[in-house]
Design an enzyme around this catalytic site. Structure first.
Site, PDB file in Angstrom:
ATOM      1  N   ARG A   1      -0.466  11.625   4.937  1.00  0.00           N
ATOM      2  CA  ARG A   1       0.465  11.963   6.025  1.00  0.00           C
ATOM      3  C   ARG A   1       1.234  13.242   5.724  1.00  0.00           C
ATOM      4  NH1 ARG A   1       4.562   7.670   7.062  1.00  0.00           N
ATOM      5  NH2 ARG A   1       4.763   7.879   4.816  1.00  0.00           N
TER       6      ARG A   1
ATOM      7  N   SER B   1       1.089   9.458  -5.243  1.00  0.00           N
ATOM      8  CA  SER B   1       1.214   8.136  -5.855  1.00  0.00           C
ATOM      9  C   SER B   1       0.050   7.794  -6.777  1.00  0.00           C
ATOM     10  CB  SER B   1       1.375   7.086  -4.762  1.00  0.00           C
ATOM     11  OG  SER B   1       2.408   7.500  -3.910  1.00  0.00           O
TER      12      SER B   1
ATOM     13  N   ASP C   1       5.423   7.214  -4.884  1.00  0.00           N
ATOM     14  CA  ASP C   1       5.933   6.445  -3.731  1.00  0.00           C
ATOM     15  C   ASP C   1       7.022   5.444  -4.121  1.00  0.00           C
ATOM     16  OD1 ASP C   1       4.095   4.877  -5.064  1.00  0.00           O
ATOM     17  OD2 ASP C   1       2.985   4.257  -3.280  1.00  0.00           O
TER      18      ASP C   1
HETATM   19  P1  ADP Z   1      -0.305   2.196   0.784  1.00  0.00           P
HETATM   20  O1  ADP Z   1       0.656   3.280   1.170  1.00  0.00           O
HETATM   21  O2  ADP Z   1      -0.289   1.857  -0.670  1.00  0.00           O
HETATM   22  O3  ADP Z   1      -1.666   2.332   1.358  1.00  0.00           O
HETATM   23  P2  ADP Z   1       0.513   0.457   2.825  1.00  0.00           P
HETATM   24  O4  ADP Z   1       1.913   0.075   2.895  1.00  0.00           O
HETATM   25  O5  ADP Z   1       0.011   1.400   3.842  1.00  0.00           O
HETATM   26  O6  ADP Z   1       0.255   0.881   1.362  1.00  0.00           O
HETATM   27  O7  ADP Z   1      -0.351  -0.832   2.824  1.00  0.00           O
HETATM   28  C1  ADP Z   1      -1.715  -0.780   3.054  1.00  0.00           C
HETATM   29  C2  ADP Z   1      -2.370  -1.852   2.244  1.00  0.00           C
HETATM   30  O8  ADP Z   1      -1.747  -3.097   2.506  1.00  0.00           O
HETATM   31  C3  ADP Z   1      -3.810  -2.015   2.618  1.00  0.00           C
HETATM   32  O9  ADP Z   1      -4.606  -1.319   1.692  1.00  0.00           O
HETATM   33  C4  ADP Z   1      -4.058  -3.490   2.523  1.00  0.00           C
HETATM   34  O10 ADP Z   1      -4.551  -3.779   1.246  1.00  0.00           O
HETATM   35  C5  ADP Z   1      -2.703  -4.115   2.626  1.00  0.00           C
HETATM   36  N1  ADP Z   1      -2.520  -4.759   3.936  1.00  0.00           N
HETATM   37  C6  ADP Z   1      -2.681  -4.213   5.156  1.00  0.00           C
HETATM   38  N2  ADP Z   1      -2.440  -5.122   6.116  1.00  0.00           N
HETATM   39  C7  ADP Z   1      -2.116  -6.255   5.478  1.00  0.00           C
HETATM   40  C8  ADP Z   1      -1.770  -7.571   5.886  1.00  0.00           C
HETATM   41  N3  ADP Z   1      -1.707  -7.896   7.182  1.00  0.00           N
HETATM   42  N4  ADP Z   1      -1.502  -8.474   4.944  1.00  0.00           N
HETATM   43  C9  ADP Z   1      -1.563  -8.171   3.646  1.00  0.00           C
HETATM   44  N5  ADP Z   1      -1.905  -6.969   3.195  1.00  0.00           N
HETATM   45  C10 ADP Z   1      -2.170  -6.026   4.084  1.00  0.00           C
HETATM   46 MG    MG Z   2       2.316   4.178   1.028  1.00  0.00          MG
END
Ligand code: ADP
Ligand code: MG
Length: 450
Positions: A81, A143, A197
């Site tokens: 992003r 991160s 992060d």
């Molecule tokens: P990051 O910035 O580390 O990618 P996010 O906050 O965007 O973290 O979270 C994305 C991750 O969270 C995904 O890779 C998935 O593993 C997990 N995730 C996404 N949706 C769900 C959900 N409904 N329940 C549990 N875990 C989820």
């Molecule tokens: Mg993130």
């Protein structure tokens, strides 16, 4: 009717026991982690420490008075992003952002291509907002394990979470990005800070909550940072005489266990997932906790039980045998069904090519999901209890981000329950969702560091 695992599916129940962590073992984990953190902090043990405890050079928490316009980049999660953050007042923060997909080719290709792509996205974003000539300060949320040698200088240690780009490890990531920006020649920005992060999450939470002392991520990966006394951060030049009392330390906790100290709680399923991962034998704790791996752990257990004829008997599909196919979000969906109902479980298995309404099987599937998510939450509780005790604080807030924490229906409650078990009333704590640490937090760090 609610299932009774021991009675209804005893073999699966026995198998799931492998994932259970007793109270005594949780306490043991806290002890072991405390030891590893001390090794990461101390100069003589840091080089061979597994939990690196990198100093972040962020020594000031927000005062709430930060103002101005900042750019932020967020790399290291599911999406990349670019953000434009305007801090107008303590409550009024404007965020404009755009997400870009990092293709598999970029994730596993040469680093130069990755950084050129980042610079290209940044450039097109800035042109959209007509700020390409404003020379705005930029906070880069990166991160991955990074050894910082200054607020805007960080040496890449290793890739994680599915990235593997050549020519980056050992280099100053800020310089790689600056070079890519310079190669374009159509953009003026100042990269004033590079951060993790977790650090962004802590800062973002601390902006509105002055008592925040820990930043935690349970998303694609898992990691935490906390506020340490500068007098304990031996890796900082002149740490004994620094006039700033605090330093945010990025623990890089995902690697906890890489030296074998978590083997006593690991299962054959953890081994299987580790072996098929892009970074075998590394990020041991992360692989037990984070979203990238939980669904796959569940899938391995399901496949084993199916192979033994103990689950979904007579049914099979290609999808259930496909690696990484079972999403961690399915676990949240399955556990969101009210007790005794298996609507979402049936729907998800249907998507996985296994059409069934046999309640006993769907109850068993849910039990497996609960087992895996509960272990994740228990381990995260150990981390938080450890950090709270390390800081010797009696009362603090924890800023948390990541899809697993946000969307799993019981994760928050599991954390509170298990942290209470470990802390036994010795400290008060509050767990708070941190809004957009990677964007808002990056801007705040840029603000406190210029
Ligand atoms: P990051 O910035 O580390 O990618 P996010 O906050 O965007 O973290 O979270 C994305 C991750 O969270 C995904 O890779 C998935 O593993 C997990 N995730 C996404 N949706 C769900 C959900 N409904 N329940 C549990 N875990 C989820
Ligand atoms: Mg993130």
């Amino acid at each position: 009717m609610a299932a009774n695992p021991q009675r209804d599916f005893p073999e699966a129940y026995e198998l799931c026991k492998k994932f259970d962590i007793s109270d005594a073992n949780m306490e043991e984990i806290v002890q072991r982690l405390t030891k590893e953190i001390k090794m990461g902090l101390a100069k003589d043990t840091h080089p061979r420490a597994v939990v690196k405890c990198f100093i972040t050079y962020v020594q000031d928490l927000p005062t709430g008075k930060e103002r101005g316009k900042y750019l932020a980049l967020d790399l290291g999660g599911t999406n990349f992003r670019v953000l434009l953050v305007t801090l107008r007042s303590e409550t009024e923060i404007d965020i404009e952002s755009k997400s870009y997909v990092i293709s598999h080719t970029l994730m596993e290709g040469p680093g130069k291509n990755l950084f050129d792509f980042i610079a290209e996205c940044l450039s097109s974003f800035c042109k959209d907002y007509h700020i390409e000539k404003e020379n705005l300060p930029l906070g880069f949320t990166f991160s991955f394990p990074l050894k910082q040698v200054g607020i805007n200088k960080g040496i890449m240690i290793t890739w994680t979470k599915g990235f593997k780009c050549d020519g980056v490890v050992g280099k100053n990531v800020v310089e790689l990005l600056q070079d890519a920006i310079n190669r374009r020649g159509d953009l003026k920005v100042r990269i004033v800070a590079i951060l993790n992060d977790t650090t962004g999450t802590l800062m973002s939470c601390a902006f509105g909550n002055r008592n925040c002392r820990i930043g935690l991520i349970v998303g694609t990966g898992s990691n935490a940072c906390y506020v340490e006394k500068t007098s304990n951060t031996e890796m900082l030049e002149g740490y004994q005489t620094s006039n700033k009392p605090n330093m945010i330390v990025n623990c890089e906790l995902g690697a906890f266990g890489d030296n074998g100290v978590l083997d006593f709680i690991r299962t054959p399923y953890d081994n299987a997932v580790d072996k098929q991962s892009i970074n075998p034998k590394r990020q041991t704790l992360e692989k037990c906790i984070s979203g990238m791996y939980l669904g796959e752990l569940v899938r391995h257990v399901v496949v084993e039980l199916m192979g033994k004829g103990l689950l979904f008997k007579g049914l099979d599909s290609q999808a259930i045998h496909e690696k990484w196919r079972f999403q961690t979000s399915y676990i949240s969906d399955i556990e969101s069904d009210p007790e005794g109902s298996y609507r979402q479980a049936a729907m998800i298995m249907d998507q996985m090519g296994i059409r069934t309404h046999v309640e006993k099987d769907l109850a068993c599937l849910r039990y497996i999901c609960q087992t895996v998510s509960t272990r994740s939450a228990k381990l995260t509780s150990c981390v938080l209890a450890c950090l709270i005790q390390k800081m010797n604080t009696k009362d603090c807030s924890v800023g948390i981000d990541g899809g697993v924490y946000r969307y799993h229906p019981h994760y928050h409650n599991l954390l509170v329950e298990n942290m209470n078990k470990l802390l036994k009333g010795s400290a008060k704590f509050e767990l708070i969702v941190s809004e957009d640490g990677s964007g808002r937090g990056a801007a705040l760090i840029a603000a406190v560091s210029v």
